[in-house]
Scaffold this motif. Structure first.
Motif, mmCIF file in Angstrom:
data_model
loop_
_atom_site.group_PDB
_atom_site.id
_atom_site.type_symbol
_atom_site.label_atom_id
_atom_site.label_comp_id
_atom_site.label_asym_id
_atom_site.label_seq_id
_atom_site.Cartn_x
_atom_site.Cartn_y
_atom_site.Cartn_z
ATOM 1 N N LEU A 24 49.380 75.919 -73.200
ATOM 2 C CA LEU A 24 48.247 75.622 -72.324
ATOM 3 C C LEU A 24 48.669 75.610 -70.852
ATOM 4 O O LEU A 24 47.906 76.036 -69.984
ATOM 5 N N GLU A 25 49.879 75.150 -70.576
ATOM 6 C CA GLU A 25 50.371 75.130 -69.201
ATOM 7 C C GLU A 25 50.560 76.528 -68.640
ATOM 8 O O GLU A 25 50.404 76.746 -67.438
ATOM 9 N N GLN A 26 50.880 77.481 -69.491
ATOM 10 C CA GLN A 26 51.069 78.856 -69.036
ATOM 11 C C GLN A 26 49.752 79.486 -68.599
ATOM 12 O O GLN A 26 49.738 80.425 -67.815
ATOM 13 N N GLY A 27 48.645 78.984 -69.133
ATOM 14 C CA GLY A 27 47.335 79.470 -68.717
ATOM 15 C C GLY A 27 46.956 80.842 -69.243
ATOM 16 O O GLY A 27 46.017 81.451 -68.739
ATOM 17 N N GLN A 28 47.655 81.346 -70.227
ATOM 18 C CA GLN A 28 47.390 82.676 -70.755
ATOM 19 C C GLN A 28 46.533 82.652 -72.026
ATOM 20 O O GLN A 28 46.271 83.696 -72.609
ATOM 21 N N PRO A 30 43.138 82.300 -74.131
ATOM 22 C CA PRO A 30 41.698 82.407 -73.926
ATOM 23 C C PRO A 30 41.016 81.043 -74.099
ATOM 24 O O PRO A 30 41.508 80.174 -74.831
ATOM 25 N N LEU A 31 39.909 80.843 -73.431
ATOM 26 C CA LEU A 31 39.235 79.547 -73.393
ATOM 27 C C LEU A 31 38.943 78.995 -74.782
ATOM 28 O O LEU A 31 39.225 77.823 -75.059
ATOM 29 N N ASP A 32 38.392 79.817 -75.670
ATOM 30 C CA ASP A 32 38.067 79.323 -77.014
ATOM 31 C C ASP A 32 39.322 78.846 -77.745
ATOM 32 O O ASP A 32 39.322 77.799 -78.388
ATOM 33 N N ASP A 33 40.410 79.606 -77.626
ATOM 34 C CA ASP A 33 41.667 79.209 -78.258
ATOM 35 C C ASP A 33 42.239 77.962 -77.605
ATOM 36 O O ASP A 33 42.791 77.089 -78.284
ATOM 37 N N ALA A 34 42.104 77.863 -76.290
ATOM 38 C CA ALA A 34 42.595 76.689 -75.571
ATOM 39 C C ALA A 34 41.856 75.428 -76.030
ATOM 40 O O ALA A 34 42.480 74.379 -76.219
ATOM 41 N N LEU A 35 40.568 75.543 -76.234
ATOM 42 C CA LEU A 35 39.785 74.397 -76.704
ATOM 43 C C LEU A 35 40.206 73.989 -78.117
ATOM 44 O O LEU A 35 40.326 72.800 -78.422
ATOM 45 N N LYS A 36 40.461 74.973 -78.967
ATOM 46 C CA LYS A 36 40.921 74.678 -80.326
ATOM 47 C C LYS A 36 42.287 74.007 -80.297
ATOM 48 O O LYS A 36 42.541 73.056 -81.031
ATOM 49 N N GLN A 37 43.176 74.511 -79.446
ATOM 50 C CA GLN A 37 44.497 73.918 -79.337
ATOM 51 C C GLN A 37 44.420 72.500 -78.773
ATOM 52 O O GLN A 37 45.143 71.612 -79.210
ATOM 53 N N PHE A 38 43.551 72.309 -77.791
ATOM 54 C CA PHE A 38 43.374 70.979 -77.218
ATOM 55 C C PHE A 38 42.875 70.005 -78.280
ATOM 56 O O PHE A 38 43.379 68.885 -78.398
ATOM 57 N N GLU A 39 41.911 70.447 -79.074
ATOM 58 C CA GLU A 39 41.385 69.604 -80.148
ATOM 59 C C GLU A 39 42.485 69.276 -81.164
ATOM 60 O O GLU A 39 42.624 68.132 -81.605
ATOM 61 N N ARG A 40 43.279 70.260 -81.520
ATOM 62 C CA ARG A 40 44.401 70.043 -82.439
ATOM 63 C C ARG A 40 45.398 69.050 -81.826
ATOM 64 O O ARG A 40 45.894 68.158 -82.506
ATOM 65 N N GLY A 41 45.654 69.199 -80.546
ATOM 66 C CA GLY A 41 46.558 68.290 -79.855
ATOM 67 C C GLY A 41 46.067 66.848 -79.890
ATOM 68 O O GLY A 41 46.854 65.926 -80.127
ATOM 69 N N ILE A 42 44.780 66.652 -79.689
ATOM 70 C CA ILE A 42 44.205 65.304 -79.739
ATOM 71 C C ILE A 42 44.390 64.706 -81.130
ATOM 72 O O ILE A 42 44.767 63.541 -81.283
#
Length: 79
Positions: A24-28, A30-42
């Motif tokens: 996520l820090e790299q910013g590469q 896609p938004l939908d994947d970033a949201l899924k990863q963020f949710e997984r992280g939580i």
């Protein structure tokens, strides 16, 4: 398929969290994947926090039960 956070060890959860944060820090991502990863992280954070609280409770219980126990040197088995 990724394991459920509650089925991972504490160490596995932390490792996966580090990976998610790095991506996520790299910013590469896609938004939908970033949201899924963020949710997984939580979910991983909440599961890890619960595991830490459980461990802390166990240590507290053990310390109360053995309040007057003498400290002894640790000897690994198999020596």
């Amino acid at each position: 398929m990724a394991k459920k956070p509650e089925n991972l060890s504490f160490e596995e959860s932390i490792s996966e969290l580090e990976h998610i944060v790095s991506e996520l820090e790299q910013g590469q991502v896609p938004l939908d994947d970033a949201l899924k990863q963020f949710e997984r992280g939580i979910k991983l954070v909440r599961s890890s926090q619960a595991k830490l609280e459980t461990a802390q409770q166990k240590v507290s219980i053990l310390m109360e039960q053995e309040e007057d126990a003498a400290l002894v040197d640790f000897k690994a088995t198999g020596e």
